[in-house]
Design a protein around this motif. Structure first.
Motif, PDB file in Angstrom:
ATOM      1  N   PHE A 127     -39.147   1.111 -26.252  1.00  0.00           N
ATOM      2  CA  PHE A 127     -38.741   0.999 -27.657  1.00  0.00           C
ATOM      3  C   PHE A 127     -37.560   0.050 -27.813  1.00  0.00           C
ATOM      4  O   PHE A 127     -37.609  -0.900 -28.595  1.00  0.00           O
ATOM      5  N   PHE A 128     -36.478   0.304 -27.078  1.00  0.00           N
ATOM      6  CA  PHE A 128     -35.263  -0.480 -27.288  1.00  0.00           C
ATOM      7  C   PHE A 128     -35.397  -1.923 -26.827  1.00  0.00           C
ATOM      8  O   PHE A 128     -34.745  -2.811 -27.376  1.00  0.00           O
ATOM      9  N   GLU A 129     -36.249  -2.192 -25.841  1.00  0.00           N
ATOM     10  CA  GLU A 129     -36.427  -3.577 -25.414  1.00  0.00           C
ATOM     11  C   GLU A 129     -37.400  -4.355 -26.301  1.00  0.00           C
ATOM     12  O   GLU A 129     -37.371  -5.577 -26.315  1.00  0.00           O
ATOM     13  N   GLU A 130     -38.231  -3.669 -27.068  1.00  0.00           N
ATOM     14  CA  GLU A 130     -39.267  -4.350 -27.856  1.00  0.00           C
ATOM     15  C   GLU A 130     -39.027  -4.369 -29.367  1.00  0.00           C
ATOM     16  O   GLU A 130     -39.499  -5.268 -30.048  1.00  0.00           O
ATOM     17  N   TYR A 131     -38.302  -3.396 -29.920  1.00  0.00           N
ATOM     18  CA  TYR A 131     -38.311  -3.244 -31.373  1.00  0.00           C
ATOM     19  C   TYR A 131     -37.631  -4.373 -32.145  1.00  0.00           C
ATOM     20  O   TYR A 131     -37.861  -4.538 -33.336  1.00  0.00           O
ATOM     21  N   LYS A 132     -36.815  -5.190 -31.485  1.00  0.00           N
ATOM     22  CA  LYS A 132     -36.152  -6.306 -32.168  1.00  0.00           C
ATOM     23  C   LYS A 132     -36.794  -7.661 -31.876  1.00  0.00           C
ATOM     24  O   LYS A 132     -36.315  -8.678 -32.360  1.00  0.00           O
ATOM     25  N   LYS A 133     -37.866  -7.681 -31.110  1.00  0.00           N
ATOM     26  CA  LYS A 133     -38.472  -8.963 -30.724  1.00  0.00           C
ATOM     27  C   LYS A 133     -38.932  -9.784 -31.921  1.00  0.00           C
ATOM     28  O   LYS A 133     -38.803 -10.995 -31.918  1.00  0.00           O
ATOM     29  N   LEU A 134     -39.473  -9.137 -32.953  1.00  0.00           N
ATOM     30  CA  LEU A 134     -39.927  -9.887 -34.127  1.00  0.00           C
ATOM     31  C   LEU A 134     -38.759 -10.441 -34.943  1.00  0.00           C
ATOM     32  O   LEU A 134     -38.958 -11.243 -35.854  1.00  0.00           O
ATOM     33  N   GLU A 135     -37.533 -10.016 -34.613  1.00  0.00           N
ATOM     34  CA  GLU A 135     -36.328 -10.577 -35.236  1.00  0.00           C
ATOM     35  C   GLU A 135     -35.734 -11.674 -34.356  1.00  0.00           C
ATOM     36  O   GLU A 135     -34.653 -12.182 -34.634  1.00  0.00           O
ATOM     37  N   ASN A 136     -36.441 -11.994 -33.263  1.00  0.00           N
ATOM     38  CA  ASN A 136     -35.973 -12.971 -32.275  1.00  0.00           C
ATOM     39  C   ASN A 136     -34.643 -12.566 -31.650  1.00  0.00           C
ATOM     40  O   ASN A 136     -33.769 -13.396 -31.424  1.00  0.00           O
ATOM     41  N   LYS A 137     -34.495 -11.262 -31.400  1.00  0.00           N
ATOM     42  CA  LYS A 137     -33.304 -10.727 -30.744  1.00  0.00           C
ATOM     43  C   LYS A 137     -33.710 -10.104 -29.415  1.00  0.00           C
ATOM     44  O   LYS A 137     -34.837  -9.621 -29.262  1.00  0.00           O
ATOM     45  N   THR A 138     -32.770 -10.111 -28.482  1.00  0.00           N
ATOM     46  CA  THR A 138     -33.053  -9.603 -27.144  1.00  0.00           C
ATOM     47  C   THR A 138     -32.188  -8.381 -26.836  1.00  0.00           C
ATOM     48  O   THR A 138     -30.984  -8.391 -27.065  1.00  0.00           O
ATOM     49  N   VAL A 139     -32.849  -7.347 -26.327  1.00  0.00           N
ATOM     50  CA  VAL A 139     -32.175  -6.144 -25.850  1.00  0.00           C
ATOM     51  C   VAL A 139     -32.679  -5.885 -24.434  1.00  0.00           C
ATOM     52  O   VAL A 139     -33.885  -5.956 -24.177  1.00  0.00           O
ATOM     53  N   VAL A 140     -31.756  -5.583 -23.515  1.00  0.00           N
ATOM     54  CA  VAL A 140     -32.131  -5.258 -22.146  1.00  0.00           C
ATOM     55  C   VAL A 140     -31.532  -3.900 -21.799  1.00  0.00           C
ATOM     56  O   VAL A 140     -30.318  -3.711 -21.890  1.00  0.00           O
ATOM     57  N   VAL A 141     -32.395  -2.952 -21.439  1.00  0.00           N
ATOM     58  CA  VAL A 141     -31.915  -1.665 -20.946  1.00  0.00           C
ATOM     59  C   VAL A 141     -31.588  -1.867 -19.481  1.00  0.00           C
ATOM     60  O   VAL A 141     -32.463  -2.187 -18.680  1.00  0.00           O
TER      61      VAL A 141
END
Length: 183
Positions: free
Chosen positions: A143-157
């Motif tokens: 969830f946390f690594e994927e939910y912002k992808k369409l906003e072109n943002k990166t999250v890495v757990v």
């Protein structure tokens, strides 16, 4: 004669709890299952709709913050609270700290304390993060690594830390709050 009622700011007016850092107060912003990203407005204390998340994902867990805490990201310390049912936004609840998810959001460290609702008999038997099923971690990471992808943002757990690590982070965030806001 009219009575005046003074409403407390959820971040500044609610204590972190008498038994912090083990049992802490949590204020829920986003219920499990929601696509709405709510957060406390720092100035007014009102619950603000930040955005509807761009993807079809739903929050897999209740998401909120610990009052009178201040994380390294200059926000109240985030908390993910496991319950047997979704919890309404702005609910104040006791949460038992069991671990931490450490992640990088847009290049900045962003810890998420993992806890269970202390008064929910369906989950309050958990005492340590190691007791949770492997799929729980897979789902959170996804969830946390994927939910912002369409906003072109990166999250890495980066990692899931144990209870000792989480308790230290909670203590530090409460101390950082006092240094920053209590004069």
């Amino acid at each position: 004669m009219q009575k005046t009622i003074q409403v407390q700011h959820p971040w500044h007016g609610v204590p972190p709890g008498d038994h912090a850092p083990r049992i802490i107060n949590a204020i829920i912003e986003i219920p499990q299952g929601s696509r709405c990203k709510y957060e406390i407005d720092k100035e007014t204390g009102l619950l603000k709709l930040d955005r509807v998340i761009f993807s079809s994902f739903h929050y897999p867990i209740n998401y909120g913050f610990i009052p009178q805490s201040y994380g390294g990201d200059k926000d109240p310390l985030d908390i993910l609270v496991i319950t047997s049912l979704p919890v309404q936004p702005l609910t104040l609840m006791e949460a038992k700290v069991i671990g931490v998810m450490q992640m990088i959001d847009g290049g900045d460290a962003d810890d998420k304390i993992i806890a269970v609702a202390n008064t929910d008999p369906g989950v309050n038997h958990y005492n340590n993060i190691e007791e949770l099923p492997k799929h729980f971690f897979d789902e959170l990471r996804h969830f946390f690594e994927e939910y912002k992808k369409l906003e072109n943002k990166t999250v890495v757990v980066e990692d899931f830390g144990d209870k000792a690590k989480a308790l230290l982070i909670v203590e530090e965030s409460i101390s950082f709050y006092k240094e920053t806001f209590v004069k």
